[in-house]
Design a protein around this motif. Structure first.
Motif, PDB file in Angstrom:
ATOM      1  N   ASN A 297      20.940 -56.036 -12.140  1.00  0.00           N
ATOM      2  CA  ASN A 297      21.979 -55.886 -13.167  1.00  0.00           C
ATOM      3  C   ASN A 297      21.885 -54.562 -13.929  1.00  0.00           C
ATOM      4  N   THR A 302      24.400 -52.183 -10.235  1.00  0.00           N
ATOM      5  CA  THR A 302      25.819 -52.514 -10.299  1.00  0.00           C
ATOM      6  C   THR A 302      26.654 -51.456  -9.593  1.00  0.00           C
ATOM      7  N   LYS A 491      28.654 -61.738 -12.105  1.00  0.00           N
ATOM      8  CA  LYS A 491      29.388 -61.339 -10.911  1.00  0.00           C
ATOM      9  C   LYS A 491      30.348 -60.205 -11.258  1.00  0.00           C
ATOM     10  N   ILE A 492      30.538 -59.301 -10.308  1.00  0.00           N
ATOM     11  CA  ILE A 492      31.539 -58.248 -10.424  1.00  0.00           C
ATOM     12  C   ILE A 492      32.437 -58.296  -9.199  1.00  0.00           C
ATOM     13  N   THR A 501      36.973 -52.132 -11.297  1.00  0.00           N
ATOM     14  CA  THR A 501      35.862 -53.079 -11.182  1.00  0.00           C
ATOM     15  C   THR A 501      36.015 -54.143 -12.258  1.00  0.00           C
ATOM     16  N   TYR A 503      34.407 -57.437 -14.130  1.00  0.00           N
ATOM     17  CA  TYR A 503      33.095 -58.004 -14.379  1.00  0.00           C
ATOM     18  C   TYR A 503      33.224 -59.171 -15.352  1.00  0.00           C
ATOM     19  N   LEU A 508      27.433 -58.794 -18.504  1.00  0.00           N
ATOM     20  CA  LEU A 508      26.996 -57.457 -18.131  1.00  0.00           C
ATOM     21  C   LEU A 508      26.762 -56.657 -19.409  1.00  0.00           C
ATOM     22  N   MET A 523      36.261 -50.096 -15.631  1.00  0.00           N
ATOM     23  CA  MET A 523      35.664 -51.407 -15.832  1.00  0.00           C
ATOM     24  C   MET A 523      36.606 -52.304 -16.645  1.00  0.00           C
TER      25      MET A 523
END
Length: 560
Positions: A297, A302, A491-492, A501, A503, A508, A523
């Protein structure tokens, strides 16, 4: 007398002591699904002498009653079967395009996609495959009589079940949805009143349909009165499915995708599922990294996940589709270690790659699928993911038949040759064609170690399925997490295009998010990614651990 005995059995299932939880342990058989009642049905079948295939069939039909958002006989999916002795195999019961389908059927006069047509109309309904898939699995590998496996679902529909809190929320939401399809609007009503939490919910039309299927098997759905009613209903609503489409539908047994990772054997679905190929390709790529030197992580970890996903989904979009229409798909190359070595070389550990829409992309997938995992006392293992596409599929259904139809035609590339940054793909392998199966993200998986089953896993989540399963397999095999932690860990999701992305919010570190953004990643938080249903098997004791994802309100692991 037959029905009174079944009613006694049904009552035993509904009111049995609460000896199970979202995590449970068993010495013999185990079923983990999105609904407690369905899991119990599968376990009861094994207690009566059925094997894992029998239990999976009974669970599938039970889910069609108790989990209407995704459980189905109006959809399709995939099964991976690992017998205690013999080769791993798969059954493809993915929906198919009707024979009248064309590559441009969802385009307007201007050549652009007509908004909503490939998801929210009768034209979006693919020829259903679930009944055919269950019938083929039973014919080849089942043990108990077919009717015995369907009968519990009939009784659940006929006698009714207490409406769960999650279903009651759905009922209220549908009631407040002005444009809800007519069938969906009345699904949770009785005498014009919307049912409330814990009230008894009956589905008499569905019970009658299931009764015909129980008596006549495959032909009970694909020929005769049900096939005629399906065709009449779909065409009346503007769709193109005919009785000929149904008469000709067959499920197919296919060789699984097989890969290795960290000493484990990975078995999953081949195309038209993209799950197995993409999963193995990403695991191969992850093998190239010195992950023991990269903290779990962390920013580096990541970033590596994102880049492996980006490359896996790029290949997915370019090469994968229905194998019966794409004979030259380079599956061996995509799942090879050498391909991963090549792919890994162009990963820059200090910055994000660029997703180029002129070359790669992804097709659209719905997000309401359901997965269940089964193992019997002999060690036969089954992993099944099936779907209606979106939540409650098309929302359309005939009052005479009592089930909801899928909207899976939306999984085809709708506009040939057009790939965009928003995620629409126009590559040839997944263009619409008559009788073709649309590409899927479903990823039912069985992992083995030293020729013994180790993990049975899968998830709903549309485009996120592959990556959710990917990370769970990594957690269990590389980081040796117990199943609960493997499922519940952060989880991503990245799918090449759009270049974003996702997440899970609060899982995170904000510092990691900031670092990734500085590296060029976009993100975006999501509340939940996936809804995993899994079973792990202790390699020394054989004890089965079942875990239902905490994001599933009605999910349960049931064993004995």
């Amino acid at each position: 007398m037959k029905y009174s005995l079944h009613l006694i059995w049904l009552l035993a299932v509904l009111i049995s002591p609460q000896l199970h939880t979202a995590q449970n342990y068993a010495q013999h058989g185990m079923v983990v699904s999105d609904n407690e009642i369905a899991s119990k049905v599968g376990v009861e079948i094994m207690k009566q002498g059925g094997n894992a295939i029998d239990a999976s069939i009974a669970t599938a039909f039970a889910l069609a009653v108790v989990h209407p958002a995704a459980g189905n006989i109006g959809g399709g999916g995939f099964m991976v079967y690992r017998p205690k002795a013999g080769d791993v195999t798969t059954i493809d019961f993915r929906e198919k395009a009707p024979l009248a389908a064309t590559p441009t059927m969802f385009l307007g006069p201007d050549g652009e996609v007509i908004k909503g047509l490939n998801h929210n109309s009768a034209l979006a309904i693919g020829v259903p495959g679930t009944v055919a898939g269950m019938a083929l699995a039973h014919k080849k590998y089942g043990k108990l009589p077919w009717k015995k496996l369907v009968q519990p679902a009939i009784e659940l529909a006929r006698q009714g079940i207490p409406l769960t809190y999650a279903l009651s929320r759905d009922a209220r939401g549908i009631d407040q949805w002005d444009d809800a399809p007519a069938f969906l609007k009345q699904l949770f009503t009785e005498n014009g009143k919307v049912l409330e939490f814990n009230e008894n919910w009956k589905q008499l039309a569905l019970a009658n349909t299931l009764d015909i299927i129980a008596t006549r098997g495959h032909n009970g759905f694909y020929k005769g009165e049900i096939a005629e009613q399906i065709a009449n209903y779909v065409q009346r609503e503007g769709g193109i499915i005919t009785e000929k489409d149904l008469n000709q539908y067959e499920a197919i047994e296919r060789k699984p995708i097989h890969g290795t990772f960290n000493g484990y054997d990975i078995y999953s679905m081949p195309p038209p599922s993209s799950g197995g190929v993409t999963l193995v390709a990403m695991l191969n790529l992850m093998e190239q990294a010195d992950v023991e030197e990269i903290p779990f992580n962390s920013t580096a970890y990541t970033h590596l996940l994102i880049e492996s996903m980006r490359r896996g989904f790029a290949d997915r979009a370019q090469f994968l589709g229905d194998p019966d229409f794409n004979e030259d798909m380079p599956l061996d190359r995509l799942t090879s270690k050498s391909h991963a070595v090549m792919r890994f070389k162009n990963i820059d550990m200090d910055k994000a790659s660029v997703s180029d829409p002129s070359t790669y992309g992804h097709p659209y997938d719905g997000e309401n699928t359901t997965h269940y995992s089964v193992i019997d006392s002999d060690g036969n293992a089954v992993s099944v993911t099936y779907t209606l596409e979106q939540s409650y599929g098309s929302g359309m259904g005939s009052n005479e038949l009592g089930f909801i139809f899928n909207n899976e035609m939306g999984d085809f590339n709708p506009q040939p040759g057009v790939t965009t940054t928003s995620g629409q793909v126009g590559s040839d392998p997944n263009i619409i064609a008559p009788g073709k199966r649309m590409l899927s993200s479903m990823t039912p998986v069985i992992v083995s170690k030293d020729n013994k089953p180790f993990l049975i896993i899968g998830s709903p989540g549309g485009r996120t399925i592959i990556n959710t399963v990917y990370q769970t397999v990594l957690n269990a095999t590389l980081y040796e997490m117990d199943l609960h932690d493997a499922i519940e860990s952060m989880k991503i999701h990245h799918q090449w295009l759009p270049d974003v992305t996702y997440y899970e919010r609060h899982k995170l570190s904000p510092d990691v998010v900031k670092n990734l953004e500085e590296m060029g990643h976009t993100m975006t938080p999501r509340n939940v990614l996936g809804r995993l249903m899994g079973i792990s098997i202790d390699q020394q004791t054989g004890i089965r651990t079942g875990v239902s994802d905490s994001s599933s309100p009605d999910g349960a692991a049931v064993g004995y």
